[in-house]
Design a protein around this motif. Structure first.
Motif, mmCIF file in Angstrom:
data_model
loop_
_atom_site.group_PDB
_atom_site.id
_atom_site.type_symbol
_atom_site.label_atom_id
_atom_site.label_comp_id
_atom_site.label_asym_id
_atom_site.label_seq_id
_atom_site.Cartn_x
_atom_site.Cartn_y
_atom_site.Cartn_z
ATOM 1 N N GLU A 258 1.004 -1.169 0.323
ATOM 2 C CA GLU A 258 0.031 -0.199 0.168
ATOM 3 C C GLU A 258 0.980 1.226 0.042
ATOM 4 O O GLU A 258 0.087 2.334 -0.742
ATOM 5 C CB GLU A 258 -0.826 -0.075 1.109
ATOM 6 C CG GLU A 258 -1.453 1.004 1.422
ATOM 7 C CD GLU A 258 -2.463 1.579 0.113
ATOM 8 O OE1 GLU A 258 -3.366 3.110 0.190
ATOM 9 O OE2 GLU A 258 -3.148 0.883 -0.845
ATOM 10 N N LEU A 259 2.212 1.428 0.591
ATOM 11 C CA LEU A 259 3.220 2.449 0.511
ATOM 12 C C LEU A 259 3.546 2.536 -0.396
ATOM 13 O O LEU A 259 3.723 4.025 -1.172
ATOM 14 C CB LEU A 259 4.194 2.567 1.603
ATOM 15 C CG LEU A 259 3.969 2.395 2.508
ATOM 16 C CD1 LEU A 259 5.379 2.232 3.416
ATOM 17 C CD2 LEU A 259 3.751 3.789 3.590
ATOM 18 N N LEU A 260 3.528 1.365 -1.777
ATOM 19 C CA LEU A 260 3.945 2.489 -2.964
ATOM 20 C C LEU A 260 2.507 2.627 -3.809
ATOM 21 O O LEU A 260 3.081 3.254 -4.401
ATOM 22 C CB LEU A 260 4.551 0.493 -3.358
ATOM 23 C CG LEU A 260 4.875 0.380 -4.768
ATOM 24 C CD1 LEU A 260 5.387 1.682 -5.575
ATOM 25 C CD2 LEU A 260 4.772 -0.565 -5.133
ATOM 26 N N GLY A 261 1.774 1.727 -3.347
ATOM 27 C CA GLY A 261 0.643 2.529 -3.944
ATOM 28 C C GLY A 261 0.558 3.922 -3.780
ATOM 29 O O GLY A 261 0.019 4.945 -4.581
ATOM 30 N N ARG A 262 0.467 4.639 -2.371
ATOM 31 C CA ARG A 262 -0.197 5.810 -2.305
ATOM 32 C C ARG A 262 1.833 6.917 -2.757
ATOM 33 O O ARG A 262 1.291 8.209 -3.516
ATOM 34 C CB ARG A 262 0.118 6.076 -0.846
ATOM 35 C CG ARG A 262 -0.614 5.534 0.274
ATOM 36 C CD ARG A 262 -0.760 5.480 1.374
ATOM 37 N NE ARG A 262 -1.844 4.450 2.542
ATOM 38 C CZ ARG A 262 -2.066 4.126 3.565
ATOM 39 N NH1 ARG A 262 -1.489 5.405 4.497
ATOM 40 N NH2 ARG A 262 -3.150 4.321 3.994
ATOM 41 N N TYR A 263 2.753 6.242 -2.984
ATOM 42 C CA TYR A 263 3.698 6.572 -3.430
ATOM 43 C C TYR A 263 3.597 7.474 -4.617
ATOM 44 O O TYR A 263 3.414 8.240 -5.495
ATOM 45 C CB TYR A 263 5.272 6.406 -3.694
ATOM 46 C CG TYR A 263 6.752 7.039 -3.340
ATOM 47 C CD1 TYR A 263 6.085 8.304 -2.504
ATOM 48 C CD2 TYR A 263 7.336 7.639 -4.237
ATOM 49 C CE1 TYR A 263 7.101 9.097 -2.375
ATOM 50 C CE2 TYR A 263 8.123 8.684 -4.379
ATOM 51 C CZ TYR A 263 8.158 9.237 -3.443
ATOM 52 O OH TYR A 263 8.851 10.537 -3.459
ATOM 53 N N LEU A 264 2.918 6.361 -5.942
ATOM 54 C CA LEU A 264 3.151 6.378 -6.667
ATOM 55 C C LEU A 264 1.606 7.315 -7.661
ATOM 56 O O LEU A 264 1.315 7.875 -8.559
ATOM 57 C CB LEU A 264 2.358 4.912 -7.649
ATOM 58 C CG LEU A 264 3.308 3.536 -7.763
ATOM 59 C CD1 LEU A 264 2.909 2.331 -8.053
ATOM 60 C CD2 LEU A 264 4.383 3.841 -8.957
ATOM 61 N N ASP A 265 0.828 7.216 -6.400
ATOM 62 C CA ASP A 265 -0.557 8.313 -6.304
ATOM 63 C C ASP A 265 0.263 9.771 -6.678
ATOM 64 O O ASP A 265 -0.560 10.805 -6.666
ATOM 65 C CB ASP A 265 -1.612 7.915 -4.991
ATOM 66 C CG ASP A 265 -2.548 6.377 -5.340
ATOM 67 O OD1 ASP A 265 -2.390 6.012 -6.774
ATOM 68 O OD2 ASP A 265 -2.750 6.214 -4.151
#
Length: 531
Positions: A258-265
């Motif tokens: 999820e942290l990666l998803g947020r950084y991609l956002d």
């Protein structure tokens, strides 16, 4: 059906009652172990090469085909011969960016010529000591190997530890050796440079932390601990024909990413920086960015763990890394452009065919490190200290991957990444042998005596090979002179090293890096992200 790679594949009691005797027993079939066995046979020694597991060649045949060296002018001896033989295969003078399968073929050919036959699936159970010397190693298979000299060529330092040699695990505080960039370090590289909430429900502390984040408070910059830099697998990937889609692990959990998803956002898209091109239209794909293939914090117990426990840690790394790729290529949580880009890649179908194209070797960047009468430190890497009993040179930057993920001011940060360029520096013979008064007939070319941050420089595969060759020459002399490794005359060793083409004197290299002038890599305290 997918064949999952394994760290621990024992043959318990299958060789019960079997005994071997040799001049040199090498435990660990890493690149260092392979080169040591080849050199031992060339020097006329009898040798037994024991390989924990099935994989031979360590990271050099395990996916690290984009060679790290810093300055290839330092590389001599069998190490340089290996890269020239790779060049012969590809029709060039020498090759530093190669396919894992080709590296295996080259090593296999060199071992065959020398008469070396590794014994696989041999895990150390115990040792026999006689006064201050190793007499024999006992393997879980029941095999007993007696030798005049021993070498620990593992990434973990298991034989060294069994022999009672002093060692350490983790990061020293800066004041231990008068260093600047050891211990806790929060810096800008491979970092969350934009604010990302660490909580399961964004900005809600009560919801708890996302997986992989250390809830303990951040310790002061430069303070020591027992954490080690993260491990990963170096994947051999390709596009188009020969591409095998990334597998989905059975325990796939998208919340881990999820942290990666947020950084991609946030718009971050620097995903392909370490898809390093090698021969055959393939890559050596490494960690890059704030959230990538490094399983940060997942390896802290590994150095001192039992073989069974290491297998569990190994499999957790397989699961993490496979899940990461599946997440980026398939999960609806990921922006569509990222999914399209990542899913165009896959594992190379003609590499690691025995483990469903997944590397069998975990990149153990750091585990135990010997503490001997000479400890290589940041001062060596910076040229402030200089060993006189040089057996080889190091030249890669002081490179530590992140060690933990923490929370500072309700945002997530990575901690432990350090990248500081160095000039070539000598490696001391004394850093390869136990302290005087400890084991007299053991040499340690991989888990050598170095501080955490200096080890981040010296830990390169070509250097391990050179150090292993130096250790064999020392072992040969010690056997002939009936002396302890601590009593060997350096002048005698130097003559032997020069005779096999080792580089012992080096002027400033012509090899330059574009980023050599970058102050971030040259200076250390001033570039801390937090003060």
């Amino acid at each position: 059906m997918m064949k999952t790679p394994k760290y621990y594949t024992p043959e318990t009691d299958l060789r019960k009652g079997e005994a071997l005797s040799c001049d040199l027993c090498i435990y660990g079939a890493t690149s260092a172990g392979v080169v040591a066995a080849i050199e031992a046979r060339r020097q006329g020694l009898t040798v037994v090469l024991l390989a924990p597991g099935d994989h031979i060649g360590g990271m050099t045949t395990g996916g690290l085909g984009f060679t790290d060296f810093g300055d290839k002018a330092i590389i001599g001896g069998i190490s340089r011969e290996f890269y020239r033989r790779l060049g012969d295969h590809y029709g060039v003078e020498e090759e530093w960016r190669f396919e894992p399968s080709v590296a295996s073929k080259v090593f296999d050919g060199m071992m065959r010529e020398a008469g070396v036959s590794p014994i696989p699936k041999q895990y150390l159970a115990d040792v026999e000591m006689e006064e201050e010397s190793l007499k024999a190693v006992l393997l879980e298979s029941g095999l007993r190997v007696e030798a005049g000299m021993f070498m620990d060529a593992t990434y973990e330092g298991d034989l060294m530890a069994k022999a009672g040699v002093r060692y350490t695990v983790g990061r020293e505080p800066n004041d231990c050796y008068g260093e600047f960039c050891n211990g806790v370090q929060v810096r800008e590289h491979h970092q969350f440079l934009l604010p990302v909430s660490p909580y399961r429900v964004p900005n809600d502390r009560r919801s708890g932390l996302l997986p992989g984040i250390n809830e303990a408070p951040l310790e002061p910059q430069g303070s020591g601990d027992h954490k080690i830099q993260a491990y990963n697998f170096r994947l051999c990937m390709t596009q188009g024909d020969g591409r095998v889609p990334f597998p989905k692990p059975d325990d796939y959990d998208p919340e881990r990413y999820e942290l990666l998803g947020r950084y991609l956002d946030s718009g971050w898209r620097d995903l392909y920086e370490k898809f390093d091109a090698i021969r055959g239209g393939k890559t050596d794909t490494n960690n890059h960015g704030p959230f990538s293939s490094d399983f940060i914090g997942g390896n802290h117990a590994y150095p001192e763990a039992s073989f069974v426990e290491r297998e569990e840690i190994f499999q957790s790394h397989v699961s993490y890394h496979q899940g990461l790729l599946w997440f980026m290529a398939n999960d609806d949580r990921v922006p569509e452009d990222v999914r399209a880009g990542i899913s165009s890649w896959g594992l190379a179908e003609d590499e690691f065919t025995g483990t469903s194209n997944w590397p069998p070797q975990l990149y153990v960047r750091e585990a135990r490190r010997m503490v001997s009468d000479y400890v290589i430190t940041e001062m060596d890497c910076r040229g402030i200290a200089r060993a006189e009993d040089v057996v080889a040179f190091g030249a890669y930057g002081m490179d530590s991957h992140n060690c933990q993920r923490i929370v500072v001011g309700d945002r997530v940060l990575n901690e432990g990444d350090v990248q500081i360029w160095v000039k070539p520096y000598p490696v001391s013979y004394r850093s390869l042998i136990p302290s005087r008064g400890e084991t007299k007939n053991l040499l340690v070319p991989v888990c050598l005596s170095a501080s955490h941050i200096a080890y981040g420089s010296v830990r390169m595969e070509p250097v391990f090979m050179m150090l292993a060759q130096a250790c064999v020459l020392a072992a040969k002399l010690c056997l002939a002179q009936h002396c302890a490794v601590q009593d060997l005359s350096y002048s005698d060793l130097r003559r032997e090293l020069l005779s096999v083409g080792q580089i012992l004197d080096l002027e400033n290299s012509s090899e330059k890096k574009e980023w050599l002038a970058n102050e971030f890599y040259k200076i250390n305290p001033e570039n801390a992200l937090l003060t």
